[in-house]
Design a protein around this motif. Sequence first.
Motif, PDB file in Angstrom:
ATOM      1  N   VAL A  16      -1.468  -3.892   3.264  1.00  0.00           N
ATOM      2  CA  VAL A  16      -0.638  -2.751   2.839  1.00  0.00           C
ATOM      3  C   VAL A  16       0.299  -2.315   3.970  1.00  0.00           C
ATOM      4  O   VAL A  16       1.433  -1.882   3.706  1.00  0.00           O
ATOM      5  CB  VAL A  16      -1.523  -1.581   2.366  1.00  0.00           C
ATOM      6  CG1 VAL A  16      -2.346  -1.989   1.155  1.00  0.00           C
ATOM      7  CG2 VAL A  16      -2.433  -1.074   3.470  1.00  0.00           C
ATOM      8  N   LEU A  17      -0.147  -2.431   5.204  1.00  0.00           N
ATOM      9  CA  LEU A  17       0.760  -2.123   6.318  1.00  0.00           C
ATOM     10  C   LEU A  17       1.934  -3.095   6.349  1.00  0.00           C
ATOM     11  O   LEU A  17       3.095  -2.699   6.568  1.00  0.00           O
ATOM     12  CB  LEU A  17      -0.008  -2.157   7.638  1.00  0.00           C
ATOM     13  CG  LEU A  17      -0.896  -0.956   7.948  1.00  0.00           C
ATOM     14  CD1 LEU A  17      -1.709  -1.211   9.217  1.00  0.00           C
ATOM     15  CD2 LEU A  17      -0.064   0.310   8.119  1.00  0.00           C
ATOM     16  N   ALA A  18       1.648  -4.370   6.134  1.00  0.00           N
ATOM     17  CA  ALA A  18       2.722  -5.360   6.118  1.00  0.00           C
ATOM     18  C   ALA A  18       3.680  -5.112   4.952  1.00  0.00           C
ATOM     19  O   ALA A  18       4.911  -5.213   5.101  1.00  0.00           O
ATOM     20  CB  ALA A  18       2.127  -6.764   6.036  1.00  0.00           C
ATOM     21  N   LEU A  19       3.142  -4.776   3.760  1.00  0.00           N
ATOM     22  CA  LEU A  19       4.005  -4.501   2.611  1.00  0.00           C
ATOM     23  C   LEU A  19       4.894  -3.289   2.867  1.00  0.00           C
ATOM     24  O   LEU A  19       6.106  -3.314   2.590  1.00  0.00           O
ATOM     25  CB  LEU A  19       3.148  -4.268   1.362  1.00  0.00           C
ATOM     26  CG  LEU A  19       2.422  -5.484   0.784  1.00  0.00           C
ATOM     27  CD1 LEU A  19       1.550  -5.067  -0.393  1.00  0.00           C
ATOM     28  CD2 LEU A  19       3.413  -6.551   0.343  1.00  0.00           C
ATOM     29  N   THR A  20       4.313  -2.228   3.397  1.00  0.00           N
ATOM     30  CA  THR A  20       5.096  -1.017   3.647  1.00  0.00           C
ATOM     31  C   THR A  20       6.174  -1.270   4.701  1.00  0.00           C
ATOM     32  O   THR A  20       7.330  -0.850   4.537  1.00  0.00           O
ATOM     33  CB  THR A  20       4.169   0.122   4.091  1.00  0.00           C
ATOM     34  OG1 THR A  20       3.127   0.286   3.112  1.00  0.00           O
ATOM     35  CG2 THR A  20       4.931   1.424   4.227  1.00  0.00           C
ATOM     36  N   ALA A  21       5.777  -1.929   5.789  1.00  0.00           N
ATOM     37  CA  ALA A  21       6.747  -2.206   6.849  1.00  0.00           C
ATOM     38  C   ALA A  21       7.862  -3.128   6.378  1.00  0.00           C
ATOM     39  O   ALA A  21       8.965  -3.113   6.931  1.00  0.00           O
ATOM     40  CB  ALA A  21       6.031  -2.817   8.052  1.00  0.00           C
ATOM     41  N   GLN A  68       9.828   5.172  -2.562  1.00  0.00           N
ATOM     42  CA  GLN A  68       9.444   4.018  -3.381  1.00  0.00           C
ATOM     43  C   GLN A  68       8.520   3.041  -2.658  1.00  0.00           C
ATOM     44  O   GLN A  68       7.812   2.276  -3.332  1.00  0.00           O
ATOM     45  CB  GLN A  68      10.710   3.277  -3.836  1.00  0.00           C
ATOM     46  CG  GLN A  68      11.566   4.058  -4.808  1.00  0.00           C
ATOM     47  CD  GLN A  68      12.878   3.374  -5.097  1.00  0.00           C
ATOM     48  OE1 GLN A  68      13.245   2.397  -4.429  1.00  0.00           O
ATOM     49  NE2 GLN A  68      13.620   3.870  -6.084  1.00  0.00           N
ATOM     50  N   ALA A  69       8.522   3.041  -1.329  1.00  0.00           N
ATOM     51  CA  ALA A  69       7.742   2.033  -0.598  1.00  0.00           C
ATOM     52  C   ALA A  69       6.627   2.616   0.257  1.00  0.00           C
ATOM     53  O   ALA A  69       5.602   1.948   0.472  1.00  0.00           O
ATOM     54  CB  ALA A  69       8.663   1.193   0.277  1.00  0.00           C
ATOM     55  N   ALA A  70       6.783   3.822   0.780  1.00  0.00           N
ATOM     56  CA  ALA A  70       5.742   4.378   1.657  1.00  0.00           C
ATOM     57  C   ALA A  70       4.397   4.537   0.960  1.00  0.00           C
ATOM     58  O   ALA A  70       3.342   4.295   1.567  1.00  0.00           O
ATOM     59  CB  ALA A  70       6.220   5.719   2.237  1.00  0.00           C
ATOM     60  N   PRO A  71       4.328   4.945  -0.329  1.00  0.00           N
ATOM     61  CA  PRO A  71       3.005   5.057  -0.987  1.00  0.00           C
ATOM     62  C   PRO A  71       2.265   3.738  -1.126  1.00  0.00           C
ATOM     63  O   PRO A  71       1.099   3.743  -1.550  1.00  0.00           O
ATOM     64  CB  PRO A  71       3.351   5.646  -2.362  1.00  0.00           C
ATOM     65  CG  PRO A  71       4.631   6.365  -2.168  1.00  0.00           C
ATOM     66  CD  PRO A  71       5.386   5.528  -1.179  1.00  0.00           C
ATOM     67  N   LEU A  72       2.906   2.620  -0.799  1.00  0.00           N
ATOM     68  CA  LEU A  72       2.170   1.350  -0.820  1.00  0.00           C
ATOM     69  C   LEU A  72       1.001   1.358   0.158  1.00  0.00           C
ATOM     70  O   LEU A  72       0.072   0.541   0.029  1.00  0.00           O
ATOM     71  CB  LEU A  72       3.109   0.186  -0.486  1.00  0.00           C
ATOM     72  CG  LEU A  72       4.216  -0.118  -1.519  1.00  0.00           C
ATOM     73  CD1 LEU A  72       5.121  -1.216  -0.991  1.00  0.00           C
ATOM     74  CD2 LEU A  72       3.603  -0.526  -2.853  1.00  0.00           C
ATOM     75  N   LEU A  73       1.018   2.276   1.131  1.00  0.00           N
ATOM     76  CA  LEU A  73      -0.114   2.409   2.047  1.00  0.00           C
ATOM     77  C   LEU A  73      -1.399   2.807   1.318  1.00  0.00           C
ATOM     78  O   LEU A  73      -2.494   2.599   1.838  1.00  0.00           O
ATOM     79  CB  LEU A  73       0.206   3.445   3.131  1.00  0.00           C
ATOM     80  CG  LEU A  73       1.279   3.063   4.159  1.00  0.00           C
ATOM     81  CD1 LEU A  73       1.640   4.267   5.016  1.00  0.00           C
ATOM     82  CD2 LEU A  73       0.781   1.922   5.028  1.00  0.00           C
ATOM     83  N   MET A  74      -1.279   3.371   0.127  1.00  0.00           N
ATOM     84  CA  MET A  74      -2.446   3.841  -0.624  1.00  0.00           C
ATOM     85  C   MET A  74      -3.046   2.758  -1.515  1.00  0.00           C
ATOM     86  O   MET A  74      -4.044   3.008  -2.193  1.00  0.00           O
ATOM     87  CB  MET A  74      -2.048   5.048  -1.477  1.00  0.00           C
ATOM     88  CG  MET A  74      -1.448   6.200  -0.689  1.00  0.00           C
ATOM     89  SD  MET A  74      -0.722   7.477  -1.760  1.00  0.00           S
ATOM     90  CE  MET A  74      -2.153   8.001  -2.688  1.00  0.00           C
ATOM     91  N   LEU A  75      -2.436   1.580  -1.534  1.00  0.00           N
ATOM     92  CA  LEU A  75      -2.933   0.543  -2.447  1.00  0.00           C
ATOM     93  C   LEU A  75      -4.352   0.117  -2.127  1.00  0.00           C
ATOM     94  O   LEU A  75      -5.083  -0.323  -3.018  1.00  0.00           O
ATOM     95  CB  LEU A  75      -2.003  -0.680  -2.410  1.00  0.00           C
ATOM     96  CG  LEU A  75      -0.568  -0.480  -2.905  1.00  0.00           C
ATOM     97  CD1 LEU A  75       0.143  -1.808  -2.958  1.00  0.00           C
ATOM     98  CD2 LEU A  75      -0.553   0.191  -4.261  1.00  0.00           C
TER      99      LEU A  75
END
Length: 465
Positions: free
Chosen positions: A61-66, A94-101
């Motif tokens: 998730v860190l890689a996706l968000t970054a 749109q992208a920062a909440p990807l950390l919650m996945l």
Amino acid sequence: MSTSPSPSPAGPPPPADGLLSAARRNLRELAHGLSHASHPSTPLLADAPKRWQRLLPYVVVLALTATFIPVTINVLTSQYGVPGALAGALGVAQAAPLLMLAHRPLQAWWIIFPADIIGALVLLAHDPGRHDTWPWPPPVLIACLFLLLALGLRETRRTVVAVWAVTAATGAVLHLIAPSDRSTGSALLLPILGAVVLVIGGALRERGEATRRLAEQETISEAERAQRTLLEERTRIARELHDVVAHHMSVITVQADSAPYRITGLPEPAREEFAAIAAAARESLGEMRRLLSVLRSDGTEGDRAPQPGLDRLQQLVEATVRAGLPAELSLAADLGEVPPAVDLSAYRIVQEALANVVRHAPGAHTRISVRASGGHLNVLVVNGPAPKPSSPLESTGTGHGLVGMRERVRLTGGTLDTGPLPDGGFRVAARMPLPPAPSPAVSPSGQAAEQSAERPSTQPPSEDL
């Protein structure tokens, strides 16, 4: 006399009412699935055995968000002409909440999907380019697929269906309100790809749950198997101890019956007391025989041979040597008086230990030592490693050996110590209590000495029961 017409049975509700009620019920379930997560906020792979496996979701998730935050901002500014500040706000939303996945994908969807809708409406105010896609730009589309995959891995089927339905309905509405110069292919592409991703995620989730339930069932089965093994071993030990207790009860019966003939001048109350003792002993023997029939498994016959003891250890070791296992026996000559239960337990412990050596370390040199010291009988069986690497004769044992040793030692009030040795061998050490040595009694007639010698054989030790 008038009779009222019997009420006709209520027929099924009209089809329209049934369809409407079912539709309302399904809508309520879908709304509940969208508003309530089906799992606590535990991270994905939280139960993994290795640390790197537990940290893997956070790395992903860190890689996706970054990756998606700068890519989304760059696409909005360069390709769609969105101002930098607005593009930055939309990209972060749109992208920062990807950390919650990793732990709360449904809550992340609550934030990301409304932000995607707002972004689609913002793009309507800008002139479309030749290669612009609407309403979902490529970074938004790919990020949504990752989001749907996380939902499929964590949420129930009802929640997944609700998310897909809302996504498809939103895409259809945006397609209807889109101007004619907009390319709305992504409005149809997201539901199609989203359905595929959700099916894959749901299949993986159900497979993981099935594997987890199978592991739990195997754990329960293993515990039940261990409990059954323990009960079977206790039953076998109880059947063997039956002969020991029955011997003592028989001695009591014979002595009580013969007392009036061996001792002259007994008063009548003493004769009646001896008769009552003999009758109680006979009744106890009968009850023990019935108990033994309960303990005996169906189709099994009772052992007709006498129970073995320390006097048969030499024969046991010789038979083991003839079977190809080099073994040495050191049996002390001054063991003193050994109770029948301890005598039988010591023999069985040596027998089980030698059987384990034959099964798991064939050909290993084995030493057996039986000594009496400090009021205890010490039984030691030590074997070295197998002379050459070879697979055991039995790759999977029943576990009766060590279980039986522990139960036998426990019944006699002793202790058992087992475990591997540094050189690859194994050690079994049992320590069982012995009765205290009788104090010498001297009388002119010699009766006191005879009674002292006879008393241990007429009183059964309490631990045998």
